[in-house]
Design an enzyme around this catalytic site. Structure first.
Site, short mmCIF file in Angstrom:
data_model
loop_
_atom_site.label_atom_id
_atom_site.label_comp_id
_atom_site.label_asym_id
_atom_site.label_seq_id
_atom_site.Cartn_x
_atom_site.Cartn_y
_atom_site.Cartn_z
N LYS A 27 0.51 -1.22 -0.13
CA LYS A 27 -0.08 -0.15 -0.02
C LYS A 27 0.85 1.14 0.04
CE LYS A 27 -3.94 -2.21 0.23
NZ LYS A 27 -3.76 -3.84 0.11
C1 LIG Z 1 -5.40 -4.21 0.72
C2 LIG Z 1 -6.82 -4.15 0.43
C3 LIG Z 1 -7.61 -4.62 1.56
C4 LIG Z 1 -7.03 -5.56 2.68
O1 LIG Z 1 -6.18 -4.84 3.48
P1 LIG Z 1 -5.35 -5.64 4.23
O2 LIG Z 1 -4.32 -4.61 5.02
O3 LIG Z 1 -4.34 -6.43 3.31
O4 LIG Z 1 -6.09 -6.57 5.15
C5 LIG Z 1 -8.96 -4.34 1.59
N1 LIG Z 1 -9.52 -3.79 0.25
C6 LIG Z 1 -8.64 -3.35 -0.87
C7 LIG Z 1 -9.40 -2.74 -1.92
C8 LIG Z 1 -7.49 -3.51 -0.58
O5 LIG Z 1 -6.49 -3.24 -1.60
#
Ligand SMILES: *Cc1c(COP(=O)(O)O)cnc(C)c1O
Length: 375
Positions: free
Chosen positions: A191
């Site tokens: 992210k």
């Molecule tokens: C990464 C992601 C999540 C979940 O986040 P995590 O930290 O991996 O649990 C939820 N929604 C979207 C659109 C994502 O890209």
């Protein structure tokens, strides 16, 4: 000197990867030395730093974006029998969070230009059982549902934003998360900002913040510091093990200190793709509203996607697919309904390598390989 971001092969062989700025190693070492790996002061500093960056009164840090979504739905009182509108075009985590609450997903279409849900898509999908809507801020772009906020509020329908892609993006007069909605972020490995693994939620009220703080620590009323001084503890409600470890919070704090650098870099990279792609016919770029967003990926729509995907992979280019539609997944088959727009997007969508080790040269290489693959 140790190479902070060693590349295994060429930078564009990975679709996404974390980027370290240099403070992370010492920050993690300090937590390891402290012997306090659970929730603690460093986690609380991270919450403060995120809240300051977003310009909100409070933020609750949690173990992942998925846990943030699960707990946000739970504090919005979503449970068994409730229906939650969610775009099918999202990571499966969004839908699993709805399932974790015992609620039902009702899949919605998105705009083919932005891959974000619109007020129109929500109104077309609404039923008398709808209790919440989870817009996904695809690629980092704010999903603007302001045209239906009043309608939803009148019907007692909550909005829980999945802003996993959109940390730092702008909406209205502030950042995403500052508009008074329950907003969830992910600080997973790929992210915009990473904690290694982590997430956060922007609560709407101090009471909601208190409930989530309790829920993330198994429903216990006392903080870990209070528990250390007490002979007992009280469990006051539903809880999960979803606090943010100090080890992860330390990584996140070091990353946040470099936010302006990452914001500028990710916008620049997206613009480099935008200009390189203008000369390529047959490719449609999914617009992220780059002036207002901190982009988290570069998505395009192409004909014959599977062939193009494999041709790029064969050239060592880390193409990706974000995402295979959820209404076609076996786990969510019970909630299937035909979604022709999403099904078409699901066959065309392709994400190009997008991370901070890339520069203009890598973008040019990727785009010319894409051009070759399309011929
Ligand atoms: C990464 C992601 C999540 C979940 O986040 P995590 O930290 O991996 O649990 C939820 N929604 C979207 C659109 C994502 O890209």
């Amino acid at each position: 000197m140790r190479d902070l971001n060693p590349v295994n092969g060429l930078p564009f062989s990975q679709n996404a990867r974390p980027f370290l700025y240099g403070g992370e190693l010492d920050a993690v070492a300090a937590v390891l030395d402290s012997g306090q790996y659970g929730h603690g002061e460093v986690t609380e500093h991270f919450e403060r730093a995120v809240a300051d960056l977003l310009g909100v009164p409070d933020v609750v840090a949690v173990a992942s974006g998925t846990a943030a979504l699960h707990m946000a739905l739970a504090v919005a009182n979503i449970g068994p029998g409730d229906e939650v509108i969610v775009p099918s075009m999202t990571f499966c985590a969004t839908v699993q969070a709805i399932r974790a609450c015992g609620a039902r997903a009702r899949f919605a279409e998105v705009s083919p230009d932005t891959l974000c849900i619109t007020g129109r898509d929500v109104m077309d999908t609404l039923t008398p059982s709808t209790r919440a809507v989870v817009p996904v801020l695809y690629g980092g772009r704010a999903a603007d549902l302001s045209d239906i906020h009043e309608t939803l509020a009148d019907r007692g329908i909550a909005i829980v934003e999945d802003a996993a892609h959109a940390f730092g993006s702008r909406y209205g007069g502030g950042r995403v998360g500052a508009a008074g909605l329950l907003t969830c972020f992910s600080f997973g490995p790929i992210k915009n900002v990473t904690c290694g693994q982590g997430g956060a939620l922007v609560p709407r009220t101090p009471e909601e913040a208190m409930r989530v703080r309790r829920m993330r620590l198994l429903g216990m009323a006392e903080s870990p510091a209070e528990r250390a001084r007490s002979a007992s503890y009280r469990v006051e409600g539903f809880g999960v093990r979803a606090h943010l470890s100090q080890i992860n919070a330390a990584i996140g704090l070091a990353q946040l200190a470099n936010f302006p650098v990452l914001e500028a870099k990710r916008k620049q990279l997206w613009r480099q793709y935008e200009s390189a792609l203008t000369s390529v016919s047959g490719v449609r770029l999914v617009d992220v509203d780059v002036d207002r967003s901190v982009p988290s990926l570069c998505a395009v729509r192409v004909p014959d996607r599977d062939r193009v995907f494999h041709a790029l992979q064969a050239c060592g280019i880390g193409a990706g697919v974000h995402y295979p539609p959820n209404h076609l997944q076996p786990a969510f088959a019970r909630w299937h309904r035909p979604l022709p727009v999403t099904e078409r997007i699901g066959e065309e969508i392709l994400t190009l390598p997008f991370h901070q080790l890339m520069g203009a040269d890598e973008v040019r290489t990727v785009v010319s390989a894409l051009e070759g693959a399309l011929r």
